[in-house]
Structures are given as C-alpha cells and as structure tokens.
Design a protein around this motif. Structure first.
Motif, PDB file in Angstrom:
ATOM      1  N   TYR A 242      10.913  -4.118   6.839  1.00 51.68           N
ATOM      2  CA  TYR A 242      11.502  -5.267   7.534  1.00 51.68           C
ATOM      3  C   TYR A 242      10.840  -5.488   8.881  1.00 51.68           C
ATOM      4  O   TYR A 242      10.531  -6.607   9.270  1.00 51.68           O
ATOM      5  CB  TYR A 242      13.006  -5.034   7.767  1.00 51.68           C
ATOM      6  CG  TYR A 242      13.860  -5.347   6.582  1.00 51.68           C
ATOM      7  CD1 TYR A 242      14.143  -6.668   6.253  1.00 51.68           C
ATOM      8  CD2 TYR A 242      14.376  -4.347   5.784  1.00 51.68           C
ATOM      9  CE1 TYR A 242      14.946  -6.963   5.162  1.00 51.68           C
ATOM     10  CE2 TYR A 242      15.168  -4.625   4.679  1.00 51.68           C
ATOM     11  CZ  TYR A 242      15.455  -5.940   4.378  1.00 51.68           C
ATOM     12  OH  TYR A 242      16.236  -6.246   3.302  1.00 51.68           O
ATOM     13  N   LYS A 243      10.647  -4.393   9.613  1.00 49.09           N
ATOM     14  CA  LYS A 243      10.056  -4.505  10.943  1.00 49.09           C
ATOM     15  C   LYS A 243       8.648  -5.080  10.877  1.00 49.09           C
ATOM     16  O   LYS A 243       8.259  -5.928  11.667  1.00 49.09           O
ATOM     17  CB  LYS A 243       9.990  -3.129  11.616  1.00 49.09           C
ATOM     18  CG  LYS A 243      11.238  -2.743  12.354  1.00 49.09           C
ATOM     19  CD  LYS A 243      10.924  -1.539  13.238  1.00 49.09           C
ATOM     20  CE  LYS A 243      12.135  -1.145  14.059  1.00 49.09           C
ATOM     21  NZ  LYS A 243      11.873   0.098  14.825  1.00 49.09           N
ATOM     22  N   MET A 245       7.426  -6.972   8.544  1.00 43.34           N
ATOM     23  CA  MET A 245       7.483  -8.386   8.173  1.00 43.34           C
ATOM     24  C   MET A 245       7.849  -9.237   9.368  1.00 43.34           C
ATOM     25  O   MET A 245       7.287 -10.287   9.604  1.00 43.34           O
ATOM     26  CB  MET A 245       8.504  -8.573   7.062  1.00 43.34           C
ATOM     27  CG  MET A 245       8.226  -9.779   6.231  1.00 43.34           C
ATOM     28  SD  MET A 245       9.510 -11.017   6.201  1.00 43.34           S
ATOM     29  CE  MET A 245      10.581 -10.616   7.492  1.00 43.34           C
ATOM     30  N   ARG A 246       8.785  -8.736  10.131  1.00 41.04           N
ATOM     31  CA  ARG A 246       9.251  -9.470  11.294  1.00 41.04           C
ATOM     32  C   ARG A 246       8.118  -9.647  12.323  1.00 41.04           C
ATOM     33  O   ARG A 246       7.926 -10.715  12.882  1.00 41.04           O
ATOM     34  CB  ARG A 246      10.422  -8.701  11.890  1.00 41.04           C
ATOM     35  CG  ARG A 246      10.879  -9.133  13.223  1.00 41.04           C
ATOM     36  CD  ARG A 246      11.667 -10.416  13.202  1.00 41.04           C
ATOM     37  NE  ARG A 246      12.027 -10.724  14.580  1.00 41.04           N
ATOM     38  CZ  ARG A 246      11.817 -11.875  15.179  1.00 41.04           C
ATOM     39  NH1 ARG A 246      11.291 -12.884  14.528  1.00 41.04           N
ATOM     40  NH2 ARG A 246      12.140 -12.055  16.428  1.00 41.04           N
ATOM     41  N   GLU A 247       7.341  -8.598  12.547  1.00 38.47           N
ATOM     42  CA  GLU A 247       6.253  -8.688  13.527  1.00 38.47           C
ATOM     43  C   GLU A 247       5.162  -9.638  13.032  1.00 38.47           C
ATOM     44  O   GLU A 247       4.602 -10.410  13.795  1.00 38.47           O
ATOM     45  CB  GLU A 247       5.656  -7.300  13.823  1.00 38.47           C
ATOM     46  CG  GLU A 247       6.688  -6.276  14.235  1.00 38.47           C
ATOM     47  CD  GLU A 247       6.625  -5.834  15.715  1.00 38.47           C
ATOM     48  OE1 GLU A 247       5.620  -6.120  16.384  1.00 38.47           O
ATOM     49  OE2 GLU A 247       7.591  -5.229  16.181  1.00 38.47           O
ATOM     50  N   TYR A 250       6.389 -13.207  13.254  1.00 36.67           N
ATOM     51  CA  TYR A 250       6.400 -13.660  14.655  1.00 36.67           C
ATOM     52  C   TYR A 250       5.089 -14.337  15.009  1.00 36.67           C
ATOM     53  O   TYR A 250       5.056 -15.354  15.683  1.00 36.67           O
ATOM     54  CB  TYR A 250       6.623 -12.463  15.564  1.00 36.67           C
ATOM     55  CG  TYR A 250       6.452 -12.754  17.031  1.00 36.67           C
ATOM     56  CD1 TYR A 250       7.488 -13.312  17.770  1.00 36.67           C
ATOM     57  CD2 TYR A 250       5.254 -12.466  17.684  1.00 36.67           C
ATOM     58  CE1 TYR A 250       7.339 -13.573  19.115  1.00 36.67           C
ATOM     59  CE2 TYR A 250       5.098 -12.725  19.032  1.00 36.67           C
ATOM     60  CZ  TYR A 250       6.140 -13.286  19.742  1.00 36.67           C
ATOM     61  OH  TYR A 250       5.977 -13.544  21.072  1.00 36.67           O
ATOM     62  N   ASP A 258      13.128 -15.954   9.506  1.00 38.91           N
ATOM     63  CA  ASP A 258      13.515 -14.606   9.960  1.00 38.91           C
ATOM     64  C   ASP A 258      14.999 -14.331   9.803  1.00 38.91           C
ATOM     65  O   ASP A 258      15.413 -13.250   9.402  1.00 38.91           O
ATOM     66  CB  ASP A 258      13.217 -14.415  11.450  1.00 38.91           C
ATOM     67  CG  ASP A 258      11.739 -14.468  11.733  1.00 38.91           C
ATOM     68  OD1 ASP A 258      10.971 -14.037  10.867  1.00 38.91           O
ATOM     69  OD2 ASP A 258      11.385 -14.963  12.818  1.00 38.91           O
ATOM     70  N   GLU A 259      15.787 -15.292  10.183  1.00 43.09           N
ATOM     71  CA  GLU A 259      17.223 -15.048  10.197  1.00 43.09           C
ATOM     72  C   GLU A 259      17.784 -14.904   8.791  1.00 43.09           C
ATOM     73  O   GLU A 259      18.826 -14.295   8.588  1.00 43.09           O
ATOM     74  CB  GLU A 259      17.941 -16.186  10.934  1.00 43.09           C
ATOM     75  CG  GLU A 259      17.761 -16.050  12.441  1.00 43.09           C
ATOM     76  CD  GLU A 259      18.101 -17.297  13.212  1.00 43.09           C
ATOM     77  OE1 GLU A 259      18.933 -18.088  12.733  1.00 43.09           O
ATOM     78  OE2 GLU A 259      17.521 -17.486  14.292  1.00 43.09           O
ATOM     79  N   LEU A 261      16.873 -13.100   6.500  1.00 42.05           N
ATOM     80  CA  LEU A 261      16.901 -11.731   5.985  1.00 42.05           C
ATOM     81  C   LEU A 261      17.955 -10.842   6.633  1.00 42.05           C
ATOM     82  O   LEU A 261      18.173  -9.718   6.177  1.00 42.05           O
ATOM     83  CB  LEU A 261      15.531 -11.088   6.132  1.00 42.05           C
ATOM     84  CG  LEU A 261      14.513 -11.462   5.056  1.00 42.05           C
ATOM     85  CD1 LEU A 261      13.321 -10.539   5.141  1.00 42.05           C
ATOM     86  CD2 LEU A 261      15.123 -11.368   3.657  1.00 42.05           C
ATOM     87  N   ILE A 262      18.598 -11.334   7.668  1.00 36.79           N
ATOM     88  CA  ILE A 262      19.518 -10.445   8.394  1.00 36.79           C
ATOM     89  C   ILE A 262      20.573  -9.793   7.496  1.00 36.79           C
ATOM     90  O   ILE A 262      20.742  -8.570   7.531  1.00 36.79           O
ATOM     91  CB  ILE A 262      20.194 -11.166   9.587  1.00 36.79           C
ATOM     92  CG1 ILE A 262      19.138 -11.516  10.627  1.00 36.79           C
ATOM     93  CG2 ILE A 262      21.269 -10.282  10.232  1.00 36.79           C
ATOM     94  CD1 ILE A 262      19.677 -12.251  11.841  1.00 36.79           C
ATOM     95  N   PHE A 265      18.926  -7.194   5.427  1.00 29.38           N
ATOM     96  CA  PHE A 265      18.460  -6.124   6.322  1.00 29.38           C
ATOM     97  C   PHE A 265      19.612  -5.197   6.710  1.00 29.38           C
ATOM     98  O   PHE A 265      19.503  -3.970   6.622  1.00 29.38           O
ATOM     99  CB  PHE A 265      17.820  -6.759   7.553  1.00 29.38           C
ATOM    100  CG  PHE A 265      17.642  -5.847   8.719  1.00 29.38           C
ATOM    101  CD1 PHE A 265      16.652  -4.872   8.708  1.00 29.38           C
ATOM    102  CD2 PHE A 265      18.457  -5.950   9.840  1.00 29.38           C
ATOM    103  CE1 PHE A 265      16.483  -4.015   9.794  1.00 29.38           C
ATOM    104  CE2 PHE A 265      18.292  -5.102  10.932  1.00 29.38           C
ATOM    105  CZ  PHE A 265      17.300  -4.130  10.900  1.00 29.38           C
TER     106      PHE A 265
END
Lengths: 449, 449
Positions: A242-243, A245-247, A250, A258-259, A261-262, A265
C-alpha cells in the motif's frame, strides 16, 4: 469470498460484459460484484455518467435534455439487445429520471441521484445477464447492502456503522451485483462518493465482508515500474505494498484514487489490479507487507508542477518557532505544502504550483518578510519531483549511491534530495526539463543492470 | 584599520603577551586590540575568569574567597613582574573586587562586574606593556568606546545605537586596547555578554570601525577540513564563507561562538583566524563571498546526540495543517527542532537529544497520538548528523553521487539524507557508531582523490 469490481471500460458494451460474466464464472469465490457505469467504447465516446451530468445541467438551466436522455437509453438498449435480455431497464431509467427531476429535493441531491443511475442500471443489467446464463445472481441495492454515508452530496463518506451490516453479506450463497459510486444517508437519501467512487464502493464491500481479495478489473494488465511514455515496454510490477502504491501515485501513477483504498487498507485486504481483456495475466497485487527483495526498488515515478519557497536567515536555527510561523502563514493563506527540507539556517517549502498561483505569491512573500525578517527569500518555479520507491530501501546500503549515480550519468543536477523520512522512497527535485533523461537513467540503473 | 582580538591562551602569560606585542608591532593597521582574560597556561591550570566566578560564588555563599582572590592577583603579579611593568593593577584589582562586593547591586550585577575584572585588568596590563615598548597605546574602557548593551546580566546584547559612537574610533591615531566580554547599559551598569564574549566584543568593534579585517588570534593555525581526531593531519581550510562556517560549526566545529560573528557578518567584515604562536601561518579567512572552486567541498563535520520522531499516516499529505500541528505541539513543549524531512505520508522531526529528555518523550508521544491520530509513531535515538559543506555545491553535478558513494564504500547505511534546501551543504543522518568510518570515507573521497 472475493470482491470483484469492474470499471467503466469493462462494462462499456455487451462484448465487455460477456468477458465480465466469464470472469465471474471462472472463480466461485467471486461473489460480491461491484460495477461502474458504462464507460467509453472508443476514444471519442462519452461515458454514461457524463451524459447524466449533462442531462442534469441542462435541466437545471431549463434547457432541453431529451438528447442526453436518449443517448443514455440507447447505450442500455444496445447492451440488452446484444445480450438477449429483457429491456425493462429502459423503462425504469426513464421513469426514474422523471421522478428524480420532479422531486422536491435540492439540486445537489437530484444531481447525485441522476449520476448514480448509470451504475444502478448497469448492476441490474449485469445481474439479469448472469441469471440468463444460469447463474444464481441478483442485483443488490447499496441501501439493502448497508452502505450508510454522511449527508454530503458528491463527496459522501462511509459511516463506520455500515460495516456490521456489510459483514452479513458473507452469509449470502449467491452472487450479488452492487452498483458502485453511491450509498444512502441515515434518512434514506442517495449520496454519491467523489468521482471514481466505484473503487470506493468496492473497497468498502471488501472491507465489510473481510474479503480474501479485492479484485479491481480495469483495462491495463498491471502497474508498470515506470511511466511507459518515458521508457518503452517497462517492467511490470507484480506486487506492491500500500505504501509503495501511495508513493508512486503521489508522483504521477494514476492507478487508483488514493482515498478509494482506505477501507481496504485499514481492513488489511489485499487488492489485485487485473485486466478484463486479459484476465489470465498476472496483474499487480497490493498488500500490506511483503518479503524483502534483493532489489527493493519497485518503481520510479515523476511529477512536474512544483514550486519552492526558499528562506534563509543567519542563526535561523536558534529561533524557536521559525518553521512553525512560516507554515502558519501558508495555512492561513490556504496553501497546502508538500515538503519542508531544511539546512541549518535555511528552509524550503515545496508546494504544488496549483496551490501557489502567481497572484498569491507576492502577498505570501510580503508576509514572510514581515513576520520572519529573513536574509534571503526566493521562489523557484519549474521544479519536478522524482520518487524512487520500494519497501526496504531504508535499510539497503548503497541505494542512494546508485540513484545519485544515475542522475550524474544523465548529467542532471539534483536541486533537492530527501531520503529517510519515508521508509519506502527517496525523493529528488530537479528542473522540469530534465525529467525524461533522469527517469530513463534511473530505470536503467535499477531495472536493467 | 584592523581589529585584532587575542583569546585566553594568547594572553595567559608574560611569554604569550610578548608574542602579542610583537604581532601588534608587525602591522601598523592593528590599532584596535581586544583581549580576553588570561586563560590556561597548562592543561590543569584554572582560567582567571573561572577563579573570579568561584570567588563570587564563595562570597554569595558566605564562604571565604581569599584563596581565589590571591590566585587572581598572583596571575597578574607574575605577568607584570616578568614584563617589567608597574604592578599598580594588583592594587586596583583588590580595591575593585572589594568595592564590587560591598556595593548595593544585585548578585547578578556584582557577578558580572567580578567576571569582567579579568579582561579589564589584562587590557590595562597590555597597554602598559605596549607603552613600555615605546608604542603609542592606551587602555580604552568599553563605556568610553561606546559599547552600550541591554540590561541583561550574563547575556547582554549590543544596542544598535552603539555603532555611531564606535565609528568615531576610526579617528584615533594610537593603538587602543579594549577589554572584551562586557559593555555598559544606558544607565552605566556593567553587563557581560554570554561566555566567549570577547569574540563578541571583537566582532562589534570590527563592525563599528568598519575594519578592513577582524583578526581573531587563538592557539590553532587554522580551521581544519575535518575533525583531526578522526582523520590524521587533515587539510587546512584557507578560506571559508560565513555560511560555510556556520554549517560546519553547527555540526561540531567549535571555531567560534556562532552569535559572536553576527555583527561582523552584518557589516560584511572579513574575519581571519590566526595562531598567536605561529602568526606567519596562513590562517583561515572567513568572508561573505568567494570565487567558485573546482572542488566546492571545504569541510566535513559530524555531530552526535540527535533523535528523530517519525510519524506516518495514510493520506497524511492531504491533511492541511498536519505538519504545523505537530510543530505546534513541540513548540508548546518548548522543544526546538532541527529538521523536518518528509515523505508523502510520513514526517520526521530531528531534535537534539538534550531538547527531548526521556521524561518528555512519553508526554509528547501521547499528545501527538491524541491530536494527529497517526498510523505509526516511533522515536529513534542514537542518530548522528554529518554535514558535507561548501559554497557552490548546489550547482555541481555529481556531488551527491560522490558523497553517497563514500557512505556505500564505508558500508554505512544512510538513515536520512537532505540536500538542496541549504545551498552550501548536504546533510546525512547515520547511526552514531558509524560516524568515524563515514567521515574517513568522505574525507578520502573529497580531499585525497
């Protein structure tokens, strides 16, 4: 149980829906199905959701909306005809649109109800088609499923209380098809999520039923390790955290909202990105944790449009509150910032250019001068950020050396470098014009050597 | 006109004062002389200022102080005897100490006056000695010179109005010897600067007379490019900018009390560090600007005793005010921080360990959790910072590559890296135990290859 979400291009036509049905049939675990509204069939096509928005806008402006309505109906007529299923949905859409427009609701709530019609109708169509193939399947309305949201048209948020109800979906024996993109408030009013909200529904359902896997079917085989318009045929990423993917997202990777997946996650549900047009492809799986890799770098992302404010003052470092005061000015001007790298007596603030338009620049500079009395202040536009991303980078000796070497080889000056706060990335700031050369060189260094 | 300041070891004995006189005689431009109090003659010796402080503390605690007073008098007796000058100063010191102790002032003001006796008496001794050598020289009291300070015993600050008066010193024909370390408030009370304050006086005089050069005589030949206890016989730095010096001194180079240089820095006066015991050595000169160098790195400094607070939260980047709120908590707890490197959804705050004692740690962590609700928070102690310093580093391609390569060669993991905010340095965070290996490797890379 698996949750399978099919995006707009996966449900754009009867041909695509046949692939969807086949995918569902291939795996008995695929019982919770979430769908978008029909998307584009070809590049100049108009998405059903966009037609519905145009319809609503025409109505609110007291203009004719017949054309948009007919276009929507035609999309569904074509699909039901080609799939040889009942076209009851056409009558339902017509009746539903009329009843929405004539209701006593606010325009915002009417618009939400209109927009949701695409997903809702498609869910009905797909469940009818699955039934016609002999599968035990049914349409499931989000209200019945238990998706309770805040009263916030166009940007609703899921309420925690939903999850207890959603968990009961695990008991269902048959396939259920849920329209994505919307839920209901406690008083029963339909509210949509933000755009891209079918991903949100999928993620919520996956968290609610504690799915073994959330499969997100789209039209790409997987996530690439680098932008394919910069590097030809880049390596595919098979597994991402997850991290990571998020980076990556970005800095320009637009895999997911992004949101969206919260919920997944937080519930620690693995997410798989797959291609409806190539369902046997390996895809990319997103997980919480993965085994350490010999080459920890999974991707290189880049994004342009950043600006930096540089402030220096002799002995700044001794002034308690200097940094905080600077950030307070920015917050007060409603400017969100990205990073604040600092030297001893200097501090930079990196901001997305869209958050610091020219007209704000002068005022912000004047306020900083007044409050902080710096020796120097200057603003540099034209900054691009490059992220080198991978779990385990923080503990791999020599990675910074490899990365900086790639910049040197490409003859690109590193304006800014930031490593070690994030455990999964290194960040570099360079001039926008040098992005392609830098990314190519980094790709060669980390993926082809 | 040059301002020459002689530190404690340069005026510790008659032998040292002979060197000082010879240095003054060597250059007619050396007309403004600033002196410290006599320092240590050998490693177990006690500085005159420390004797005076002990004397004051004994008096305030109603204990005998005769021993300390005699020790001070003995230092001056020895100096005047060996220099064959009048010993009137002995009587003056005795009378002055008695009058200070018996005055109606607060203890803080009495202590300041006591502490200043060392510098004041030495200035008188030196001017008498210069006269005995046939030079036109006189003692100049800071009040007469025009050093007006805030009412802040032990930490007085110069008032801007002083400079107009000090500028008139340019007109003096003869050498004047000013005691360092103190000034007078507007109502005529003696107040001292912070410890090391003779450097401050020198810097103030240099700014006031708009000196061509501020010479700071000490007991080292020059500033070394790296800590000589880590690298044997390191290269000397011949020329440094203020910014470079500041970045080096931040991370462990104790050349100057940083604040001491502010007046000279603001007035753009070059500062030269020289060795009283080797006055013909080249020394190190500190200037505002210098020509670009082919190897821009001038020094490598390291300092231990840092701690980092790491906070991460999914989508932190989207929360307006996240960073500012974190800094506000720290400010509220009176914790000054050094740096705030950030990733996308994570943020670290680097703090000097002395500012975050263990007893504060728990409370700070609890407040951060409460206010910011992060996914992760952890504290890492045992962090060291390494600074690679040099003007022009920001525009030299390949420097980051060289530096990171040096870490990789030494098999040292870079925990944190920060470049580009400061235009004159790169900063690296590593584990404390690896400092020596890393510094050696960096030195080899930048200075011996």
């Amino acid at each position: 149980m698996k949750v399978a979400k099919f995006g707009g291009s996966s449900v754009a036509s009867a041909e695509q829906l046949r692939k969807v049905a086949s995918i569902i049939q291939d795996d008995k675990e695929r019982k919770a199905i979430v769908v978008s509204a029909p998307g584009k069939r070809f590049s100049d096509d108009i998405k059903v959701t966009d037609l519905l928005i145009e319809l609503g806008e025409a109505y609110f402006n007291k203009q004719a909306y017949e054309q948009q309505l007919q276009a929507v109906l035609e999309r569904f007529r074509e699909i039901t005809a080609e799939l040889h299923i009942s076209n009851d949905v056409i009558t339902e859409i017509k009746a539903s649109v009329e009843s929405i427009l004539e209701s006593n609701q606010t325009d915002a709530i009417k618009m939400d109800a209109l927009k949701a019609t695409g997903e809702d109708s498609l869910a009905k169509v797909l469940s009818a088609y699955l039934q016609s193939l002999g599968l035990k399947a049914s349409y499931l309305n989000p209200k019945e499923a238990g998706i309770i949201v805040t009263d916030n048209p166009g940007n609703a948020q899921i309420l925690e209380e939903s999850y207890a109800e959603l968990y009961k979906l695990r008991e269902r024996e048959e396939i259920f098809v849920i329209p994505g993109f919307f839920g209901y408030t406690n008083d029963g009013t339909l509210n949509t999520f933000s755009r891209g909200g079918s991903d949100i529904t999928g993620s919520i359902i996956a968290a609610g039923v504690q799915a073994d896997l959330y499969e997100n079917f789209t039209d790409v085989d997987s996530v690439y390790s680098v932008n394919p318009t910069i590097v030809e045929n880049p390596k595919e990423i098979t597994s991402l955290t997850y991290k990571e993917m998020r980076e990556l997202s970005y800095a320009g990777f637009s895999v997911f909202h992004d949101e969206a997946l919260i919920p997944a996650f937080k519930a620690d549900i693995p997410v798989c990105i797959k291609n409806t047009n190539n369902p046997n492809g390996i895809g990319t799986i997103i997980v919480s944790k993965k085994e350490p890799q010999p080459n920890p770098v999974v991707g290189i992302a880049s994004d342009t449009g950043f600006v930096s404010i540089y402030v220096s003052k002799y002995l700044m470092n001794r002034e308690l509150g200097f940094g905080r005061k600077l950030l307070t000015i920015l917050e007060d001007e409603d400017i969100s910032f990205e990073h604040t790298p600092s030297g001893i007596d200097d501090l930079s603030v990196i901001i997305r250019e869209s958050h610091l338009p020219k007209e704000k620049e002068e005022r912000v500079v004047a306020r900083i001068k007044e409050v902080l009395n710096p020796d120097t202040i200057h603003i540099d536009r034209d900054l691009a950020l490059i992220m080198v991303v991978g779990e385990g980078m923080d503990s791999t000796i020599g990675l910074a050396d490899k990365a900086t070497n790639a910049f040197a080889k490409a003859n690109v000056n590193i304006e800014m470098m930031n490593q070690g706060s994030s455990e999964v990335s290194m960040m570099f700031g360079i001039k926008t014009g040098e992005v392609k050369e830098a990314v190519k060189s980094l790709y060669e260094t980390f993926f082809t050597e």
